[in-house]
Scaffold this active site. Structure first.
Site, short mmCIF file in Angstrom:
data_model
loop_
_atom_site.label_atom_id
_atom_site.label_comp_id
_atom_site.label_asym_id
_atom_site.label_seq_id
_atom_site.Cartn_x
_atom_site.Cartn_y
_atom_site.Cartn_z
N PHE A 155 4.54 -4.26 0.80
CA PHE A 155 5.97 -3.96 0.74
C PHE A 155 6.29 -2.80 -0.19
O PHE A 155 7.44 -2.60 -0.56
CB PHE A 155 6.76 -5.21 0.30
CG PHE A 155 6.63 -6.36 1.27
CD1 PHE A 155 7.42 -6.39 2.42
CD2 PHE A 155 5.71 -7.37 1.07
CE1 PHE A 155 7.29 -7.43 3.34
CE2 PHE A 155 5.58 -8.42 1.98
CZ PHE A 155 6.37 -8.44 3.12
N CYS A 266 7.21 4.38 8.00
CA CYS A 266 7.36 2.95 8.28
C CYS A 266 8.55 2.59 9.16
O CYS A 266 8.38 2.06 10.24
CB CYS A 266 7.41 2.17 6.97
SG CYS A 266 5.85 2.27 6.08
N1 LIG Z 1 3.12 4.28 3.63
C1 LIG Z 1 3.86 3.25 3.30
O1 LIG Z 1 4.85 3.36 2.57
C2 LIG Z 1 3.51 1.87 3.79
C3 LIG Z 1 4.11 0.75 3.18
C4 LIG Z 1 3.77 -0.50 3.64
C5 LIG Z 1 2.88 -0.64 4.70
N2 LIG Z 1 2.34 0.46 5.27
C6 LIG Z 1 1.37 0.27 6.36
O2 LIG Z 1 0.07 0.43 5.83
C7 LIG Z 1 -0.80 1.03 6.80
C8 LIG Z 1 -1.40 2.30 6.23
O3 LIG Z 1 -0.36 3.23 6.00
P1 LIG Z 1 -0.59 4.56 5.12
O4 LIG Z 1 0.75 5.19 5.01
O5 LIG Z 1 -1.35 4.21 3.91
O6 LIG Z 1 -1.52 5.38 6.14
P2 LIG Z 1 -2.28 6.77 5.85
O7 LIG Z 1 -2.25 7.49 7.14
O8 LIG Z 1 -1.73 7.41 4.62
O9 LIG Z 1 -3.77 6.33 5.52
C9 LIG Z 1 -4.64 5.76 6.45
C10 LIG Z 1 -6.08 6.10 6.04
O10 LIG Z 1 -6.97 5.34 6.86
C11 LIG Z 1 -8.12 6.15 7.13
N3 LIG Z 1 -8.87 5.59 8.26
C12 LIG Z 1 -8.61 5.64 9.59
N4 LIG Z 1 -9.56 5.00 10.28
C13 LIG Z 1 -10.46 4.50 9.39
C14 LIG Z 1 -11.64 3.74 9.48
N5 LIG Z 1 -12.11 3.32 10.67
N6 LIG Z 1 -12.29 3.42 8.35
C15 LIG Z 1 -11.84 3.83 7.13
N7 LIG Z 1 -10.71 4.56 6.99
C16 LIG Z 1 -10.02 4.89 8.09
C17 LIG Z 1 -7.50 7.52 7.36
O11 LIG Z 1 -8.47 8.54 7.27
C18 LIG Z 1 -6.46 7.57 6.26
O12 LIG Z 1 -6.99 8.11 5.06
C19 LIG Z 1 0.06 1.24 8.04
O13 LIG Z 1 -0.07 0.13 8.89
C20 LIG Z 1 1.46 1.28 7.47
O14 LIG Z 1 2.44 0.88 8.42
C21 LIG Z 1 2.62 1.72 4.83
#
Ligand SMILES: NC(=O)c1ccc[n+]([C@@H]2O[C@H](COP(=O)([O-])OP(=O)(O)OC[C@H]3O[C@@H](n4cnc5c(N)ncnc54)[C@H](O)[C@@H]3O)[C@@H](O)[C@H]2O)c1
Length: 445
Positions: A155, A266
């Site tokens: 969150f 998000c």
């Molecule tokens: N950004 C936010 O504020 C937020 C808040 C809460 C929940 N989320 C959720 O969290 C999740 C991640 O979001 P984010 O913003 O951190 O994404 P992001 O795109 O910043 O990071 C994702 C990372 O995963 C890596 N990745 C992809 N495939 C992979 C694999 N097979 N093995 C290892 N690494 C791999 C990518 O290279 C990247 O570095 C999403 O589902 C998002 O909805 C995001």
């Protein structure tokens, strides 16, 4: 505890650093080798207040490691977090390919029981899919190992992600397994001292909780934007209305700011994904569809103000733009309102002179070098030779600018304020035309 985090993005990196800070032994795995190499050299891929020192100190203390070696990562942690992206696929549903790829990797290399934690935002039923995927790979390997799949949605708010992870409002744990619950309690114990923050529930409810939270927040914003648009037509000031309704404790002041639309990684994708989930189970999500539609319209708002002001002739106009990131204190440009505005301006032949305290590198990365985009070193230099100023992001640096300088520098003394930062009466008294969101008058009126 030994923990592995797959995905070193906004969520994975912050979560990993915060877990390492309290003493856990954390390995971060990512497929992006450049990102991993940079992190080892102290180059942090995202801007998030407080994150750089936290990552560096824990890396130096060897509580935080970065690798592309998935096998090493799987063997390391009893707890395996999946924190990879879940972007929308063609029809707006969450694309689970990255989550399932990690599940497969874990199953390929695990040699002891694991607790696999879905930290990514994933549709209801994903934990079952992750479990099926792991079971299938274990079967082909001919090995029998215990594992649990837990839902533990995140969150955090970008821009305050470190603080949110260090002092979470709540820690939602979705599991039916007593063993998994007890391990998750142990992991989060350092964050649970002040009062009980763990809310334990079944997996599906935990998965839906994340979508419900984001959709509720998006609904509040779209509701206020709808009221703002009405206020504009009715000659009312939405900022007064906001105070009038926020004073009711049943409504409250939080998250009822009107503006030029919500963006980020998000809300847009999560509202869309829940709409698709609803449709797939035969439910018509009228409210959520409207939340999305109102937001889509709102992101066009600043452009339509500009078009009206310049009588549809934006060709060759220079527009100063303050704020590129989707919200302050981040460099994240995903689905940012500024992108809709810039792309509309470019299509109309205008030139953008933009300044953002943190998101200019990201803007450059996305749009490259182009003649109609000038990224400026300061907010003041963005005004030089510009025909109008538009504010898209409510960074602190934009809240009390030098209005005399703005008036002197712009070709037309006019501000389009997408975040209602300024007082219309003060600006009008200074001889600056002002158009906010829902501030009682339409452009041209
Ligand atoms: N950004 C936010 O504020 C937020 C808040 C809460 C929940 N989320 C959720 O969290 C999740 C991640 O979001 P984010 O913003 O951190 O994404 P992001 O795109 O910043 O990071 C994702 C990372 O995963 C890596 N990745 C992809 N495939 C992979 C694999 N097979 N093995 C290892 N690494 C791999 C990518 O290279 C990247 O570095 C999403 O589902 C998002 O909805 C995001």
């Amino acid at each position: 505890m030994k923990v592995t985090v797959f995905g070193i993005g906004y969520v994975g990196l912050v979560q990993a650093a915060v877990l390492a800070e309290v003493g856990h032994d954390v390995v971060c795995v990512d497929v992006n080798a450049e990102r991993v190499e940079n992190l080892k050299n102290g180059i942090i891929p995202i801007y998030e207040p407080g994150l750089t020192p936290l990552v560096k100190s824990n890396y130096e203390a060897e509580r935080l490691q970065f690798t592309t070696d998935a096998e090493f990562g799987v063997k390391h942690g009893k707890i395996q977090f999946i924190a990879v992206g879940t972007p929308p696929d063609e029809d707006g549903s969450a694309d689970l390919q990255y989550v399932l790829a990690v599940a497969k990797t874990i199953a390929t290399y695990m040699e002891s029981p694991k607790i696999v934690v879905d930290k990514s935002t994933v549709p209801v039923g994903t934990a079952d899919k992750v479990a099926e995927c792991i079971a299938a790979v274990l079967k082909t390997r001919g090995v029998s190992l215990d594992f649990d799949v837990v839902s533990n949605p995140e969150f955090l708010k970008e821009g305050a992600a470190v603080a949110d992870c260090q002092r979470p409002d709540r820690i939602v744990i979705g599991t039916d397994s007593a063993v998994a619950e007890s391990k998750m309690r142990e992991l989060y114990a350092p964050f649970n001292r002040n009062h009980e923050k763990l809310i334990v529930m079944d997996v599906r409810s935990a998965e839906l909780t994340k979508y419900a939270a984001n959709c509720m927040l998006a609904t509040k914003i779209s509701f206020m934007n709808e009221m703002a648009n009405l206020a504009e037509k009715l000659g009312a000031d939405i900022e007064k209305v906001r105070l009038g309704i926020g004073s009711d404790p049943r409504i409250g002041y939080h998250f009822i700011y009107p503006g030029c639309g919500y963006g980020g990684s998000c809300f847009p994708k999560d509202v869309q994904a829940l709409v698709r989930t609803a449709e797939k189970v035969g439910y018509t999500p009228e409210l959520l569809r409207s939340v999305e539609a109102v937001n889509g319209r709102q992101k066009e708002k600043l452009f339509s103000h500009l078009q009206s002001y310049f009588n549809g002739d934006l060709a060759g106009k220079r527009i100063a733009l303050w704020g590129l990131s989707f919200k302050p204190n981040t460099d994240d440009m995903r689905d940012a309102s500024s992108r809709v505005l810039m792309e509309n301006l470019w299509a109309a032949g205008a030139i953008v002179q933009a300044y953002d305290p943190e998101a200019m590198n990201e803007t450059q990365r996305i749009y490259g070098t182009r003649a109609d985009l000038n990224l400026m070193g300061t907010k003041e230099s963005a005004l030089n030779g510009a025909d109008a100023l538009v504010v898209c992001t409510e960074w602190n640096a934009f809240k009390a600018p030098d209005f005399d300088l703005i008036k002197e520098t712009l070709n037309h003394a006019v501000i389009f304020d997408g975040r209602n930062l300024y007082d219309p009466a003060i600006l009008e008294a200074q001889g600056i035309a002002y158009y906010g969101i829902g501030r009682g008058r339409s452009v041209g009126a």
